[in-house]
Scaffold this motif. Sequence first.
Motif, PDB file in Angstrom:
ATOM      1  N   SER A   1       0.995   4.079  37.826  1.00  0.00           N
ATOM      2  CA  SER A   1       1.223   2.964  38.756  1.00  0.00           C
ATOM      3  C   SER A   1       0.683   3.270  40.148  1.00  0.00           C
ATOM      4  O   SER A   1       1.369   3.108  41.155  1.00  0.00           O
ATOM      5  CB  SER A   1       2.718   2.635  38.814  1.00  0.00           C
ATOM      6  OG  SER A   1       3.174   2.105  37.585  1.00  0.00           O
ATOM      7  N   CYS A   2      -0.579   3.715  40.199  1.00  0.00           N
ATOM      8  CA  CYS A   2      -1.187   3.996  41.496  1.00  0.00           C
ATOM      9  C   CYS A   2      -1.351   2.735  42.336  1.00  0.00           C
ATOM     10  O   CYS A   2      -1.500   2.817  43.561  1.00  0.00           O
ATOM     11  CB  CYS A   2      -2.529   4.696  41.315  1.00  0.00           C
ATOM     12  SG  CYS A   2      -3.680   3.852  40.220  1.00  0.00           S
ATOM     13  N   ASP A   3      -1.294   1.557  41.694  1.00  0.00           N
ATOM     14  CA  ASP A   3      -1.398   0.311  42.454  1.00  0.00           C
ATOM     15  C   ASP A   3      -0.105  -0.042  43.174  1.00  0.00           C
ATOM     16  O   ASP A   3      -0.048  -1.046  43.893  1.00  0.00           O
ATOM     17  CB  ASP A   3      -1.803  -0.844  41.532  1.00  0.00           C
ATOM     18  CG  ASP A   3      -0.860  -1.015  40.338  1.00  0.00           C
ATOM     19  OD1 ASP A   3      -0.116  -0.068  40.008  1.00  0.00           O
ATOM     20  OD2 ASP A   3      -0.873  -2.101  39.725  1.00  0.00           O
ATOM     21  N   LEU A   4       0.924   0.791  43.018  1.00  0.00           N
ATOM     22  CA  LEU A   4       2.207   0.504  43.652  1.00  0.00           C
ATOM     23  C   LEU A   4       2.535   1.465  44.785  1.00  0.00           C
ATOM     24  O   LEU A   4       3.586   1.326  45.409  1.00  0.00           O
ATOM     25  CB  LEU A   4       3.335   0.548  42.604  1.00  0.00           C
ATOM     26  CG  LEU A   4       3.190  -0.376  41.396  1.00  0.00           C
ATOM     27  CD1 LEU A   4       4.419  -0.274  40.509  1.00  0.00           C
ATOM     28  CD2 LEU A   4       2.935  -1.813  41.811  1.00  0.00           C
ATOM     29  N   THR A   5       1.685   2.442  45.041  1.00  0.00           N
ATOM     30  CA  THR A   5       1.960   3.385  46.125  1.00  0.00           C
ATOM     31  C   THR A   5       0.908   3.260  47.214  1.00  0.00           C
ATOM     32  O   THR A   5      -0.301   3.283  46.922  1.00  0.00           O
ATOM     33  CB  THR A   5       2.035   4.841  45.617  1.00  0.00           C
ATOM     34  OG1 THR A   5       2.094   5.731  46.736  1.00  0.00           O
ATOM     35  CG2 THR A   5       0.844   5.195  44.766  1.00  0.00           C
ATOM     36  N   PRO A   6       1.301   3.131  48.479  1.00  0.00           N
ATOM     37  CA  PRO A   6       0.353   2.924  49.574  1.00  0.00           C
ATOM     38  C   PRO A   6      -0.695   4.019  49.721  1.00  0.00           C
ATOM     39  O   PRO A   6      -1.780   3.763  50.237  1.00  0.00           O
ATOM     40  CB  PRO A   6       1.253   2.865  50.810  1.00  0.00           C
ATOM     41  CG  PRO A   6       2.594   2.434  50.305  1.00  0.00           C
ATOM     42  CD  PRO A   6       2.705   3.065  48.947  1.00  0.00           C
ATOM     43  N   LEU A   7      -0.387   5.221  49.289  1.00  0.00           N
ATOM     44  CA  LEU A   7      -1.384   6.277  49.432  1.00  0.00           C
ATOM     45  C   LEU A   7      -2.580   6.037  48.522  1.00  0.00           C
ATOM     46  O   LEU A   7      -3.716   6.319  48.902  1.00  0.00           O
ATOM     47  CB  LEU A   7      -0.763   7.655  49.152  1.00  0.00           C
ATOM     48  CG  LEU A   7       0.209   8.079  50.256  1.00  0.00           C
ATOM     49  CD1 LEU A   7       1.647   7.856  49.823  1.00  0.00           C
ATOM     50  CD2 LEU A   7      -0.014   9.509  50.668  1.00  0.00           C
ATOM     51  N   ASP A   8      -2.329   5.516  47.324  1.00  0.00           N
ATOM     52  CA  ASP A   8      -3.430   5.253  46.407  1.00  0.00           C
ATOM     53  C   ASP A   8      -4.126   3.932  46.708  1.00  0.00           C
ATOM     54  O   ASP A   8      -5.347   3.846  46.641  1.00  0.00           O
ATOM     55  CB  ASP A   8      -2.932   5.258  44.960  1.00  0.00           C
ATOM     56  CG  ASP A   8      -2.850   6.662  44.382  1.00  0.00           C
ATOM     57  OD1 ASP A   8      -3.758   7.455  44.665  1.00  0.00           O
ATOM     58  OD2 ASP A   8      -1.879   6.961  43.685  1.00  0.00           O
ATOM     59  N   TYR A   9      -3.359   2.885  47.020  1.00  0.00           N
ATOM     60  CA  TYR A   9      -4.047   1.612  47.242  1.00  0.00           C
ATOM     61  C   TYR A   9      -4.559   1.452  48.676  1.00  0.00           C
ATOM     62  O   TYR A   9      -5.252   0.488  48.970  1.00  0.00           O
ATOM     63  CB  TYR A   9      -3.198   0.409  46.815  1.00  0.00           C
ATOM     64  CG  TYR A   9      -1.966   0.094  47.617  1.00  0.00           C
ATOM     65  CD1 TYR A   9      -2.037  -0.433  48.899  1.00  0.00           C
ATOM     66  CD2 TYR A   9      -0.697   0.244  47.049  1.00  0.00           C
ATOM     67  CE1 TYR A   9      -0.889  -0.768  49.607  1.00  0.00           C
ATOM     68  CE2 TYR A   9       0.459  -0.082  47.753  1.00  0.00           C
ATOM     69  CZ  TYR A   9       0.343  -0.597  49.028  1.00  0.00           C
ATOM     70  OH  TYR A   9       1.481  -0.937  49.727  1.00  0.00           O
TER      71      TYR A   9
ATOM     72  N   GLN B   1       4.394  -3.425  54.367  1.00  0.00           N
ATOM     73  CA  GLN B   1       4.724  -4.827  54.128  1.00  0.00           C
ATOM     74  C   GLN B   1       3.978  -5.341  52.902  1.00  0.00           C
ATOM     75  O   GLN B   1       4.515  -6.131  52.124  1.00  0.00           O
ATOM     76  CB  GLN B   1       4.375  -5.666  55.356  1.00  0.00           C
ATOM     77  CG  GLN B   1       5.306  -5.462  56.541  1.00  0.00           C
ATOM     78  CD  GLN B   1       4.868  -6.241  57.759  1.00  0.00           C
ATOM     79  OE1 GLN B   1       3.773  -6.814  57.806  1.00  0.00           O
ATOM     80  NE2 GLN B   1       5.720  -6.272  58.773  1.00  0.00           N
ATOM     81  N   ASN B   2       2.737  -4.895  52.737  1.00  0.00           N
ATOM     82  CA  ASN B   2       1.973  -5.264  51.551  1.00  0.00           C
ATOM     83  C   ASN B   2       2.653  -4.756  50.288  1.00  0.00           C
ATOM     84  O   ASN B   2       2.593  -5.398  49.234  1.00  0.00           O
ATOM     85  CB  ASN B   2       0.550  -4.703  51.658  1.00  0.00           C
ATOM     86  CG  ASN B   2      -0.304  -5.004  50.440  1.00  0.00           C
ATOM     87  OD1 ASN B   2      -0.418  -4.184  49.530  1.00  0.00           O
ATOM     88  ND2 ASN B   2      -0.892  -6.180  50.429  1.00  0.00           N
ATOM     89  N   TRP B   3       3.315  -3.606  50.387  1.00  0.00           N
ATOM     90  CA  TRP B   3       4.049  -3.076  49.232  1.00  0.00           C
ATOM     91  C   TRP B   3       5.133  -4.057  48.797  1.00  0.00           C
ATOM     92  O   TRP B   3       5.338  -4.261  47.594  1.00  0.00           O
ATOM     93  CB  TRP B   3       4.669  -1.731  49.591  1.00  0.00           C
ATOM     94  CG  TRP B   3       5.478  -1.102  48.493  1.00  0.00           C
ATOM     95  CD1 TRP B   3       4.995  -0.390  47.431  1.00  0.00           C
ATOM     96  CD2 TRP B   3       6.897  -1.137  48.341  1.00  0.00           C
ATOM     97  NE1 TRP B   3       6.031   0.031  46.628  1.00  0.00           N
ATOM     98  CE2 TRP B   3       7.213  -0.418  47.168  1.00  0.00           C
ATOM     99  CE3 TRP B   3       7.926  -1.695  49.085  1.00  0.00           C
ATOM    100  CZ2 TRP B   3       8.521  -0.254  46.718  1.00  0.00           C
ATOM    101  CZ3 TRP B   3       9.234  -1.534  48.642  1.00  0.00           C
ATOM    102  CH2 TRP B   3       9.523  -0.819  47.475  1.00  0.00           C
ATOM    103  N   THR B   4       5.806  -4.682  49.747  1.00  0.00           N
ATOM    104  CA  THR B   4       6.846  -5.660  49.379  1.00  0.00           C
ATOM    105  C   THR B   4       6.228  -6.838  48.643  1.00  0.00           C
ATOM    106  O   THR B   4       6.823  -7.374  47.698  1.00  0.00           O
ATOM    107  CB  THR B   4       7.604  -6.146  50.626  1.00  0.00           C
ATOM    108  OG1 THR B   4       6.747  -6.953  51.437  1.00  0.00           O
ATOM    109  CG2 THR B   4       8.121  -4.980  51.449  1.00  0.00           C
ATOM    110  N   GLN B   5       5.037  -7.262  49.062  1.00  0.00           N
ATOM    111  CA  GLN B   5       4.358  -8.357  48.367  1.00  0.00           C
ATOM    112  C   GLN B   5       3.985  -7.949  46.945  1.00  0.00           C
ATOM    113  O   GLN B   5       4.083  -8.754  46.012  1.00  0.00           O
ATOM    114  CB  GLN B   5       3.115  -8.768  49.141  1.00  0.00           C
ATOM    115  CG  GLN B   5       3.395  -9.291  50.537  1.00  0.00           C
ATOM    116  CD  GLN B   5       2.121  -9.482  51.347  1.00  0.00           C
ATOM    117  OE1 GLN B   5       1.008  -9.462  50.807  1.00  0.00           O
ATOM    118  NE2 GLN B   5       2.268  -9.645  52.652  1.00  0.00           N
TER     119      GLN B   5
END
Length: 273
Positions: free
Chosen positions: A199-207, A249-253
């Motif tokens: 789930s790298c699309d869910l952590t800010p460091l990866d995305y 904030q993008n993570w919440t979206q």
Amino acid sequence: MSIWRRSQQLGLCYSTTWKILRKDLGVKPFKIQLVQELKPADLPQRRIFGEWALGKLAEDPLFYRKIVFSDEAHFWLNGYVNKQNCRIWSEDQPEALQQLPMHPEKATVWCGLWAGGIIGPYFFKDDANRSVTVNGERYRAMITNFFLPEMEVLDLHDMWFQQDGATCHTARETMAQLRGEFGEQLISRFGPVNWPPRSCDLTPLDYFLWGYVKANVYRDKPASIDALEANIHAFIREIPADMCERVCQNWTQRMGYLRRSRGQHLHEIIFKH
């Protein structure tokens, strides 16, 4: 299929095929988007995590500010050359070569990211100051000697800590250490809150962070690991806190997108226009 191949199959010249596609049919070329592979068993775990996160955000809309996301990345010394994007325009074949070492040097970097900024970078090195990969012992030493003291300096208390399911993260001794520090406020594989695999699309460091940093630190073509590490450190230090706030904030979206996708890939982000 390329336009060249399709035009050969149809017995048309390239320009005619291009005009048919663009002008007559009005279509546009799009690239295939590369995403992480998801196994069938991953989907319910991703969905459960998204529901948990949305529940916490419903209780406290600023919950995203209470999470320190963490991850490691490799930065290869020769990483600034991308032969897919490199073209040499010349009348004759320049026969240009780039010599690459058999075992190229790399820096292994850890960072923590929260809505107020970035903790790190931390470079994994041995006693001789040489770059090394991460194992459980080195990871625990980083937590003890770097991360927790930095948390104290920043006066960060009552925070949640997130990590992925890498073996060095989830070793028995590591999990015991993290539970002792964060209690139930630990997001990890085998943790109180399970981090879904792949789930790298869910952590800010990866995305966000790693791609953003790698797009910049190779611009002056660092010739040594020391120069590369200096670039990484300097560029991360320049990332403003308000950018980290927007990233979180993008993570919440993304949690909302995750619920709507029922654990699948986040199409609303991947194909955002």
